[in-house]
Design a protein around this motif. Structure first.
Motif, PDB file in Angstrom:
ATOM      1  N   ASP A 208     -34.775  59.034 -36.625  1.00  0.00           N
ATOM      2  CA  ASP A 208     -34.187  59.165 -35.290  1.00  0.00           C
ATOM      3  C   ASP A 208     -34.047  60.624 -34.910  1.00  0.00           C
ATOM      4  O   ASP A 208     -33.657  61.457 -35.739  1.00  0.00           O
ATOM      5  N   PHE A 209     -34.334  60.915 -33.656  1.00  0.00           N
ATOM      6  CA  PHE A 209     -34.058  62.209 -33.051  1.00  0.00           C
ATOM      7  C   PHE A 209     -32.907  62.056 -32.063  1.00  0.00           C
ATOM      8  O   PHE A 209     -32.827  61.057 -31.332  1.00  0.00           O
ATOM      9  N   LEU A 210     -32.056  63.066 -31.990  1.00  0.00           N
ATOM     10  CA  LEU A 210     -31.039  63.172 -30.945  1.00  0.00           C
ATOM     11  C   LEU A 210     -31.294  64.450 -30.152  1.00  0.00           C
ATOM     12  O   LEU A 210     -31.744  65.460 -30.704  1.00  0.00           O
ATOM     13  N   TYR A 211     -31.005  64.406 -28.861  1.00  0.00           N
ATOM     14  CA  TYR A 211     -31.158  65.578 -28.003  1.00  0.00           C
ATOM     15  C   TYR A 211     -29.899  65.733 -27.158  1.00  0.00           C
ATOM     16  O   TYR A 211     -29.155  64.768 -26.922  1.00  0.00           O
ATOM     17  N   GLY A 317     -37.082  57.027 -33.273  1.00  0.00           N
ATOM     18  CA  GLY A 317     -36.395  56.689 -32.042  1.00  0.00           C
ATOM     19  C   GLY A 317     -35.739  57.931 -31.462  1.00  0.00           C
ATOM     20  O   GLY A 317     -35.565  58.943 -32.147  1.00  0.00           O
ATOM     21  N   TRP A 318     -35.389  57.866 -30.181  1.00  0.00           N
ATOM     22  CA  TRP A 318     -34.783  58.999 -29.478  1.00  0.00           C
ATOM     23  C   TRP A 318     -33.530  58.540 -28.750  1.00  0.00           C
ATOM     24  O   TRP A 318     -33.520  57.458 -28.152  1.00  0.00           O
ATOM     25  N   ALA A 319     -32.491  59.351 -28.794  1.00  0.00           N
ATOM     26  CA  ALA A 319     -31.249  59.025 -28.098  1.00  0.00           C
ATOM     27  C   ALA A 319     -30.504  60.308 -27.762  1.00  0.00           C
ATOM     28  O   ALA A 319     -30.644  61.312 -28.471  1.00  0.00           O
ATOM     29  N   PRO A 320     -29.712  60.310 -26.679  1.00  0.00           N
ATOM     30  CA  PRO A 320     -28.890  61.483 -26.373  1.00  0.00           C
ATOM     31  C   PRO A 320     -27.752  61.613 -27.369  1.00  0.00           C
ATOM     32  O   PRO A 320     -27.226  60.609 -27.861  1.00  0.00           O
TER      33      PRO A 320
END
Length: 377
Positions: A208-211, A317-320
């Motif tokens: 997972d990536f967070l931004y 996956g990507w999520a704030p």
């Protein structure tokens, strides 16, 4: 939004990757490590460190005037090594290679030499340093400690599915027996460079990536990274990296049997005067049931259970990023856990912010605004 095949849509993250975003893995890594082997610390008071470790749920495998080796119940090498030092500090991490040939291959690729490990551990190691300055060992051939007696998970009557009759549920207030080291979280001022280094050299892959909200176009600021064991599932994250104003240890996590072990073990820790940082709750990325504690030296450590396992087929996956996004259920993230509680650590991070903004790294004023927005979310 276009949905790319093989993404995590509807699995565990809000969004799949967009075209051109970080792939979350290296195309041809040097090796692929199998696991996180152990963590190393320096502390001035080994007696206090061992006292906490015992109540937390570790077993001591070796104690000398200068060193303390702690293990979980699973077979294998010790998972924490503490050496006497003038100040408390995180020294570095050791990752277990699949075999000795991988250690030799990595040493040749990086121009480093292989050395024997101590007689207490056995095996060989190659010593590296990641771009953030954290020492990293890749090891193999260690002595395998025998499995210890473990706490057995309880039998549960879930709804109409009955597994327990004519018997009671009485989990004792005792240490939550640590089974194994699960993961370590590190903060870096050179997050992207450091991430790529681990993917390239150790073959880790991102779950997972967070931004920062409103900054997705600038790329991720946190990644949850797992070992690539092919079709064999591995923990959602063995290493997590996050961008920040200093290069430092954030926390480490240790698996226990179940929620009862976490809860009863927490009561045992409280009874011995230790301080909970945050918990009990369940995370979103990784799904672990968690409980965080501060040891006598201020290091953050976590009991966890029921974490996600992924094989090599799932893409990131990507999520704030947000403070509220850290938990599915449980109390909100505390100021202590977020590093915002008044005290020495918060003052250190404040000074680090000023220094980082003046330096040559990835932590700039826009990233600072993103971080402050996350902390207040």
């Amino acid at each position: 939004m276009h949905v790319w095949p093989g993404t995590h849509t509807d699995l565990h993250s809000d969004q799949p990757a967009l075209r051109g975003e970080h792939p979350g893995r290296a195309s041809n890594p040097v090796i692929k490590v199998r696991d996180l082997a152990w963590l190393e610390f320096e502390k001035p008071d080994l007696a206090a460190a061992e006292a906490f470790a015992t109540v937390f749920g570790f077993s001591t495998t070796l104690r000398t005037q200068r060193e303390l080796y702690l293990r979980g119940a699973d077979a294998g090498a010790p998972c924490v090594v503490i050496r006497r030092g003038e100040r408390s500090s995180f020294v570095g991490a050791a990752f277990a290679a699949a075999d000795t040939a991988d250690v030799l291959r990595l040493a040749e690729s990086t121009g480093h030499t292989v050395r024997p490990l101590s007689d207490a551990v056995g095996g060989i190691a190659v010593d590296l340093t990641d771009p953030s300055g954290t020492p990293v060992q890749v090891v193999s051939g260690m002595h395998a400690l025998s499995e210890l007696q473990v706490q057995q998970p309880h039998s549960f009557n879930f709804g109409h599915r009955v597994a327990r009759t004519n018997s009671t549920q009485r989990p004792p207030r005792e240490p939550a027996r640590v089974q194994r080291l699960g993961h370590v979280v590190l903060q870096s001022t050179r997050y992207l460079e450091t991430l790529n280094w681990y993917l390239r050299h150790l073959g880790l892959i991102v779950s997972d990536f967070l931004y920062y909200p409103g900054q997705r176009e600038r790329g991720p600021v946190m990644s949850f990274i797992r070992c690539d064991r092919g079709s064999e599932p591995s923990d959602h994250h063995t290493l997590a990296l996050t961008l920040g104003p200093s290069n430092r240890y954030v926390h480490s996590a240790y698996q226990v049997s179940d929620l009862d072990a976490i809860a009863a073990g927490g009561e045992h820790l409280l009874a011995h005067g230790y301080r909970r940082s945050w918990g009990i709750g369940r995370h979103i990325q990784g799904s672990q049931i968690f409980d965080y504690w501060r040891d006598p030296d201020g290091f953050l450590v976590e009991h966890f259970s029921d974490g996600d396992l992924f094989d090599c087929t799932l893409e990131p996956g990507w999520a704030p990023m947000s403070a509220s996004g850290l938990v599915q259920w449980g109390p909100p993230a505390t100021k202590d856990f977020l590093g915002l509680a008044p005290g020495r650590d918060a003052l250190y991070e404040l000074r680090a912010m000023v220094s980082a903004l003046r330096g040559d790294n990835e932590f700039d004023t826009q990233r600072l605004r993103g971080l402050l927005k996350v902390a207040s979310s």
